[in-house]
Design an enzyme around this catalytic site. Structure first.
Site, PDB file in Angstrom:
ATOM      1  N   ASP A 286      -7.758   8.905  10.263  1.00 42.11           N
ATOM      2  CA  ASP A 286      -7.685   8.322   8.907  1.00 42.11           C
ATOM      3  C   ASP A 286      -8.367   6.963   8.868  1.00 42.11           C
ATOM      4  O   ASP A 286      -7.918   6.038   8.202  1.00 42.11           O
ATOM      5  CB  ASP A 286      -6.227   8.213   8.463  1.00 42.11           C
ATOM      6  CG  ASP A 286      -6.103   7.981   6.959  1.00 42.11           C
ATOM      7  OD1 ASP A 286      -5.016   7.571   6.499  1.00 42.11           O
ATOM      8  OD2 ASP A 286      -7.119   8.173   6.251  1.00 42.11           O
TER       9      ASP A 286
ATOM     10  N   GLY B   3       0.837  -1.207   0.000  1.00 46.24           N
ATOM     11  CA  GLY B   3       0.000   0.000   0.000  1.00 46.24           C
ATOM     12  C   GLY B   3       0.865   1.247   0.000  1.00 46.24           C
ATOM     13  O   GLY B   3       2.034   1.193   0.355  1.00 46.24           O
TER      14      GLY B   3
ATOM     15  N   GLY C 175       0.670   5.564   0.859  1.00 48.61           N
ATOM     16  CA  GLY C 175      -0.078   6.739   1.313  1.00 48.61           C
ATOM     17  C   GLY C 175       0.624   7.980   0.806  1.00 48.61           C
ATOM     18  O   GLY C 175       1.538   7.890  -0.012  1.00 48.61           O
TER      19      GLY C 175
END
Ligand SMILES: Nc1n[nH]c2ccc(-c3ccc(NS(=O)(=O)c4cccc(Cl)c4)cc3)cc12
Length: 289
Positions: free
Chosen positions: A135, A17, A19
Protein backbone atom coordinates in the site's frame (compact mmCIF):
# COMPACT_ATOMS: atom_id res chain seq x y z
CA UNK A 1 5.86 0.08 31.13
CA UNK A 2 6.00 3.13 28.80
CA UNK A 3 4.37 1.12 26.00
CA UNK A 4 1.11 0.79 27.96
CA UNK A 5 -1.29 3.68 27.34
CA UNK A 6 -4.41 3.99 29.52
CA UNK A 7 -7.63 4.91 27.71
CA UNK A 8 -8.73 7.30 30.45
CA UNK A 9 -5.71 9.59 29.79
CA UNK A 10 -6.20 9.72 25.98
CA UNK A 11 -7.96 12.94 24.93
CA UNK A 12 -9.15 13.01 21.32
CA UNK A 13 -7.95 16.03 19.31
CA UNK A 14 -8.62 15.46 15.56
CA UNK A 15 -8.75 12.89 12.76
CA UNK A 16 -5.52 12.23 10.83
CA UNK A 17 -6.71 9.76 8.22
CA UNK A 18 -9.11 7.00 7.37
CA UNK A 19 -8.60 3.75 5.48
CA UNK A 20 -10.95 0.94 4.51
CA UNK A 21 -10.62 -0.91 7.81
CA UNK A 22 -9.22 1.68 10.18
CA UNK A 23 -8.91 5.24 11.37
CA UNK A 24 -5.92 7.26 12.55
CA UNK A 25 -6.63 9.96 15.13
CA UNK A 26 -4.51 12.54 16.99
CA UNK A 27 -4.78 12.27 20.79
CA UNK A 28 -3.16 14.09 23.70
CA UNK A 29 -1.90 11.49 26.21
CA UNK A 30 -2.25 13.48 29.44
CA UNK A 31 -1.92 11.34 32.62
CA UNK A 32 -1.30 14.42 34.80
CA UNK A 33 -4.47 15.94 33.30
CA UNK A 34 -2.93 19.43 33.02
CA UNK A 35 -2.51 19.63 29.22
CA UNK A 36 1.25 19.01 29.45
CA UNK A 37 1.00 15.49 27.99
CA UNK A 38 2.40 14.31 24.66
CA UNK A 39 0.59 14.14 21.32
CA UNK A 40 0.32 10.64 19.85
CA UNK A 41 -1.25 9.15 16.72
CA UNK A 42 -3.70 6.34 17.47
CA UNK A 43 -4.76 3.80 14.85
CA UNK A 44 -7.95 1.87 15.61
CA UNK A 45 -9.98 -0.63 13.65
CA UNK A 46 -13.33 0.71 12.43
CA UNK A 47 -15.61 -2.08 13.43
CA UNK A 48 -14.79 -3.75 16.72
CA UNK A 49 -17.05 -6.76 16.86
CA UNK A 50 -15.92 -8.12 20.20
CA UNK A 51 -12.86 -10.06 19.07
CA UNK A 52 -9.57 -8.64 17.85
CA UNK A 53 -8.94 -9.76 14.25
CA UNK A 54 -5.75 -11.81 13.85
CA UNK A 55 -4.53 -9.54 11.02
CA UNK A 56 -4.75 -6.50 13.32
CA UNK A 57 -2.51 -8.06 15.98
CA UNK A 58 -0.13 -9.08 13.17
CA UNK A 59 0.02 -5.47 11.91
CA UNK A 60 0.86 -4.23 15.43
CA UNK A 61 3.57 -6.91 15.83
CA UNK A 62 5.07 -5.91 12.44
CA UNK A 63 5.33 -2.19 13.30
CA UNK A 64 6.65 -3.07 16.78
CA UNK A 65 9.50 -5.03 15.13
CA UNK A 66 10.58 -2.26 12.72
CA UNK A 67 13.38 0.15 13.69
CA UNK A 68 14.39 2.57 10.91
CA UNK A 69 14.69 6.37 10.62
CA UNK A 70 12.29 6.31 7.63
CA UNK A 71 9.58 4.27 9.36
CA UNK A 72 7.07 5.77 11.82
CA UNK A 73 7.90 4.79 15.42
CA UNK A 74 5.76 2.35 17.38
CA UNK A 75 5.06 3.73 20.89
CA UNK A 76 2.71 1.15 22.38
CA UNK A 77 -0.84 -0.06 22.68
CA UNK A 78 -4.02 0.89 24.46
CA UNK A 79 -6.28 -2.05 25.37
CA UNK A 80 -9.89 -1.93 26.47
CA UNK A 81 -12.54 -4.36 27.63
CA UNK A 82 -9.92 -6.80 28.85
CA UNK A 83 -8.04 -6.85 25.57
CA UNK A 84 -11.07 -7.16 23.29
CA UNK A 85 -10.18 -3.77 21.76
CA UNK A 86 -6.56 -2.90 20.97
CA UNK A 87 -5.42 0.43 19.61
CA UNK A 88 -1.97 1.08 18.10
CA UNK A 89 -0.08 4.12 19.46
CA UNK A 90 2.49 5.75 17.18
CA UNK A 91 4.65 8.88 17.28
CA UNK A 92 2.88 12.01 16.00
CA UNK A 93 4.35 13.86 13.01
CA UNK A 94 2.79 17.34 12.99
CA UNK A 95 3.32 17.98 9.26
CA UNK A 96 1.08 15.06 8.26
CA UNK A 97 1.33 13.05 5.04
CA UNK A 98 2.85 14.08 1.69
CA UNK A 99 -0.72 14.53 0.43
CA UNK A 100 -1.21 17.44 2.84
CA UNK A 101 2.38 18.75 2.83
CA UNK A 102 3.48 18.84 -0.86
CA UNK A 103 0.69 21.03 -2.33
CA UNK A 104 1.40 23.68 0.32
CA UNK A 105 5.21 23.72 -0.08
CA UNK A 106 6.76 24.29 -3.51
CA UNK A 107 9.69 21.88 -2.94
CA UNK A 108 12.54 22.00 -5.48
CA UNK A 109 13.38 18.83 -7.47
CA UNK A 110 16.45 17.88 -5.35
CA UNK A 111 14.31 17.96 -2.20
CA UNK A 112 11.65 15.80 -3.89
CA UNK A 113 14.40 13.33 -4.83
CA UNK A 114 15.71 13.34 -1.23
CA UNK A 115 12.21 12.36 -0.01
CA UNK A 116 12.02 9.69 -2.74
CA UNK A 117 15.41 8.30 -1.66
CA UNK A 118 14.31 8.15 2.00
CA UNK A 119 11.16 6.19 1.06
CA UNK A 120 13.45 3.75 -0.81
CA UNK A 121 15.65 3.47 2.32
CA UNK A 122 12.65 2.61 4.51
CA UNK A 123 11.35 0.16 1.91
CA UNK A 124 14.77 -1.47 1.42
CA UNK A 125 14.79 -2.14 5.17
CA UNK A 126 11.22 -3.54 5.02
CA UNK A 127 12.15 -5.86 2.11
CA UNK A 128 15.31 -6.96 3.95
CA UNK A 129 12.94 -8.39 6.61
CA UNK A 130 10.93 -10.09 3.82
CA UNK A 131 7.87 -7.88 4.20
CA UNK A 132 5.88 -6.64 1.18
CA UNK A 133 4.11 -3.35 1.95
CA UNK A 134 1.27 -3.55 -0.66
CA UNK A 135 0.00 0.00 0.00
CA UNK A 136 2.91 2.35 -0.74
CA UNK A 137 1.43 5.72 -1.75
CA UNK A 138 2.01 9.42 -0.92
CA UNK A 139 -0.96 9.34 1.52
CA UNK A 140 0.96 6.76 3.60
CA UNK A 141 4.23 8.73 3.73
CA UNK A 142 4.53 11.14 6.67
CA UNK A 143 6.63 14.30 7.02
CA UNK A 144 8.75 14.81 10.17
CA UNK A 145 10.37 18.02 8.85
CA UNK A 146 11.66 19.61 5.61
CA UNK A 147 14.32 16.92 5.32
CA UNK A 148 12.81 13.76 6.81
CA UNK A 149 9.90 11.53 5.74
CA UNK A 150 8.72 8.20 7.18
CA UNK A 151 6.46 5.40 5.95
CA UNK A 152 3.40 5.69 8.17
CA UNK A 153 1.07 2.74 7.65
CA UNK A 154 1.57 -1.03 7.39
CA UNK A 155 -2.06 -2.14 7.23
CA UNK A 156 -1.63 -4.33 4.14
CA UNK A 157 1.93 -5.51 4.83
CA UNK A 158 2.51 -9.26 4.42
CA UNK A 159 5.45 -11.55 5.19
CA UNK A 160 6.88 -13.46 2.21
CA UNK A 161 8.24 -16.80 3.50
CA UNK A 162 11.78 -17.80 2.49
CA UNK A 163 11.83 -19.43 -0.91
CA UNK A 164 8.51 -17.87 -1.94
CA UNK A 165 8.49 -14.96 -4.36
CA UNK A 166 4.97 -13.63 -4.03
CA UNK A 167 1.95 -13.40 -1.75
CA UNK A 168 -1.45 -14.10 -3.30
CA UNK A 169 -4.50 -12.40 -1.76
CA UNK A 170 -8.18 -12.98 -2.28
CA UNK A 171 -10.00 -9.92 -3.60
CA UNK A 172 -10.07 -7.40 -0.78
CA UNK A 173 -12.12 -4.21 -0.20
CA UNK A 174 -11.35 -1.03 -2.07
CA UNK A 175 -7.87 -1.82 -3.34
CA UNK A 176 -5.67 1.10 -4.38
CA UNK A 177 -5.76 -0.23 -7.99
CA UNK A 178 -4.01 2.78 -9.55
CA UNK A 179 -0.93 2.00 -7.43
CA UNK A 180 -1.07 -1.75 -8.27
CA UNK A 181 1.30 -3.55 -10.63
CA UNK A 182 -0.31 -5.28 -13.60
CA UNK A 183 0.21 -8.77 -12.06
CA UNK A 184 -1.61 -7.63 -8.90
CA UNK A 185 -4.62 -6.59 -10.99
CA UNK A 186 -4.57 -9.78 -13.07
CA UNK A 187 -3.55 -12.43 -10.51
CA UNK A 188 -3.60 -10.77 -7.05
CA UNK A 189 0.11 -11.60 -6.84
CA UNK A 190 2.16 -9.32 -4.54
CA UNK A 191 5.95 -9.42 -4.37
CA UNK A 192 8.95 -7.15 -3.78
CA UNK A 193 8.73 -5.97 -7.44
CA UNK A 194 5.06 -5.01 -6.98
CA UNK A 195 6.16 -2.60 -4.20
CA UNK A 196 8.63 -1.13 -6.72
CA UNK A 197 5.74 -0.43 -9.10
CA UNK A 198 3.82 1.34 -6.30
CA UNK A 199 6.97 3.32 -5.47
CA UNK A 200 7.05 4.50 -9.12
CA UNK A 201 3.49 5.83 -8.70
CA UNK A 202 4.48 7.43 -5.37
CA UNK A 203 7.47 9.10 -7.11
CA UNK A 204 5.05 10.43 -9.75
CA UNK A 205 2.86 11.82 -6.92
CA UNK A 206 5.89 13.52 -5.33
CA UNK A 207 6.98 15.14 -8.64
CA UNK A 208 3.43 16.38 -9.31
CA UNK A 209 3.47 17.70 -5.67
CA UNK A 210 0.31 15.60 -5.02
CA UNK A 211 -1.69 17.97 -7.24
CA UNK A 212 -5.15 16.34 -7.24
CA UNK A 213 -5.73 17.44 -10.89
CA UNK A 214 -2.79 15.17 -11.82
CA UNK A 215 -3.50 12.37 -9.31
CA UNK A 216 -3.15 8.76 -10.56
CA UNK A 217 -6.95 8.16 -10.49
CA UNK A 218 -7.61 11.44 -12.34
CA UNK A 219 -4.98 10.74 -15.02
CA UNK A 220 -6.00 7.09 -15.53
CA UNK A 221 -9.66 8.08 -15.93
CA UNK A 222 -8.59 10.67 -18.52
CA UNK A 223 -6.56 8.03 -20.38
CA UNK A 224 -9.56 5.72 -20.44
CA UNK A 225 -11.85 8.50 -21.69
CA UNK A 226 -14.60 7.17 -19.43
CA UNK A 227 -16.51 9.31 -16.94
CA UNK A 228 -15.88 8.49 -13.27
CA UNK A 229 -17.18 5.23 -11.98
CA UNK A 230 -17.30 3.27 -15.23
CA UNK A 231 -13.61 2.33 -15.00
CA UNK A 232 -13.33 -1.41 -14.53
CA UNK A 233 -10.24 -3.32 -13.58
CA UNK A 234 -10.37 -4.80 -17.11
CA UNK A 235 -10.09 -1.41 -18.84
CA UNK A 236 -7.15 -0.49 -16.60
CA UNK A 237 -5.43 -3.85 -17.33
CA UNK A 238 -5.94 -3.41 -21.11
CA UNK A 239 -4.50 0.12 -20.92
CA UNK A 240 -1.43 -1.10 -18.99
CA UNK A 241 -0.98 -4.06 -21.38
CA UNK A 242 -0.90 -1.53 -24.25
CA UNK A 243 2.07 -0.04 -22.30
CA UNK A 244 0.20 3.17 -21.48
CA UNK A 245 1.55 4.73 -18.29
CA UNK A 246 1.11 7.86 -16.17
CA UNK A 247 2.50 10.93 -18.02
CA UNK A 248 5.91 12.38 -17.17
CA UNK A 249 5.47 15.24 -14.66
CA UNK A 250 6.73 18.61 -15.92
CA UNK A 251 10.31 19.48 -14.75
CA UNK A 252 10.94 15.76 -14.14
CA UNK A 253 14.64 15.12 -14.93
CA UNK A 254 15.20 12.67 -17.81
CA UNK A 255 17.07 10.17 -15.57
CA UNK A 256 14.14 10.19 -13.12
CA UNK A 257 11.65 9.59 -15.96
CA UNK A 258 13.75 6.55 -16.93
CA UNK A 259 13.67 5.24 -13.32
CA UNK A 260 9.87 5.66 -13.19
CA UNK A 261 9.46 3.70 -16.45
CA UNK A 262 11.71 0.92 -15.12
CA UNK A 263 9.53 0.69 -11.97
CA UNK A 264 6.53 0.17 -14.28
CA UNK A 265 8.11 -2.52 -16.47
CA UNK A 266 5.49 -5.18 -17.22
CA UNK A 267 8.15 -7.82 -16.40
CA UNK A 268 8.58 -7.82 -12.57
CA UNK A 269 12.10 -9.25 -12.99
CA UNK A 270 13.14 -6.16 -14.97
CA UNK A 271 12.09 -3.67 -12.28
CA UNK A 272 14.90 -2.19 -10.15
CA UNK A 273 15.37 -2.97 -6.45
CA UNK A 274 15.18 -0.30 -3.74
CA UNK A 275 18.96 -0.65 -3.26
CA UNK A 276 19.51 0.19 -6.94
CA UNK A 277 17.08 3.16 -6.74
CA UNK A 278 18.87 4.55 -3.65
CA UNK A 279 22.18 4.61 -5.54
CA UNK A 280 20.56 6.25 -8.58
CA UNK A 281 18.89 8.97 -6.47
CA UNK A 282 22.19 9.55 -4.63
CA UNK A 283 23.97 10.04 -8.00
CA UNK A 284 21.23 12.24 -9.54
CA UNK A 285 21.09 14.46 -6.43
CA UNK A 286 24.87 14.97 -6.58
CA UNK A 287 24.48 16.55 -10.04
CA UNK A 288 22.52 19.36 -8.31
CA UNK A 289 25.35 20.17 -5.87
N1 LIG B 1 0.49 12.70 11.35
C1 LIG B 1 0.79 11.49 11.85
N2 LIG B 1 1.59 11.31 12.90
N3 LIG B 1 1.70 9.97 13.12
C2 LIG B 1 0.94 9.28 12.20
C3 LIG B 1 0.71 7.93 11.98
C4 LIG B 1 -0.09 7.54 10.89
C5 LIG B 1 -0.69 8.51 10.06
C6 LIG B 1 -1.44 8.11 8.86
C7 LIG B 1 -0.99 7.03 8.13
C8 LIG B 1 -1.63 6.68 6.97
C9 LIG B 1 -2.69 7.43 6.50
N4 LIG B 1 -3.22 7.09 5.28
S1 LIG B 1 -4.78 6.69 5.08
O1 LIG B 1 -4.97 6.48 3.66
O2 LIG B 1 -5.61 7.67 5.70
C10 LIG B 1 -4.95 5.18 5.88
C11 LIG B 1 -4.53 4.06 5.21
C12 LIG B 1 -4.70 2.82 5.84
C13 LIG B 1 -5.31 2.73 7.09
C14 LIG B 1 -5.72 3.91 7.70
CL1 LIG B 1 -6.44 3.83 9.24
C15 LIG B 1 -5.55 5.15 7.11
C16 LIG B 1 -3.15 8.50 7.24
C17 LIG B 1 -2.52 8.86 8.41
C18 LIG B 1 -0.48 9.88 10.31
C19 LIG B 1 0.34 10.23 11.37
Amino acid sequence: DPSVFHKRYLKKMRDLGEGHFGKVTLYLYDPSNDGTGERVAVKALKQENGHVPEGWMKEIEILKSLYHSNIVKYKGCCTELGGQVVQLIMEYLPLGSLREYLPKRKLCVPQCLMFAQQICQGMEYLHSKRYVHRDLAARNVLVENDSLVKIGDFGLTKYIPEGEIYYRVREDGDSPVFWYAIECLKENKFSFPTDIWSFGVTLYEILTRCDHRQSPPTKFFEMMETPHGQMTMLILIKLLEKRLRLPCPKECPHEVKTLMEQCWDEDPAKRPTFGFLIEKFEAIRRTYD
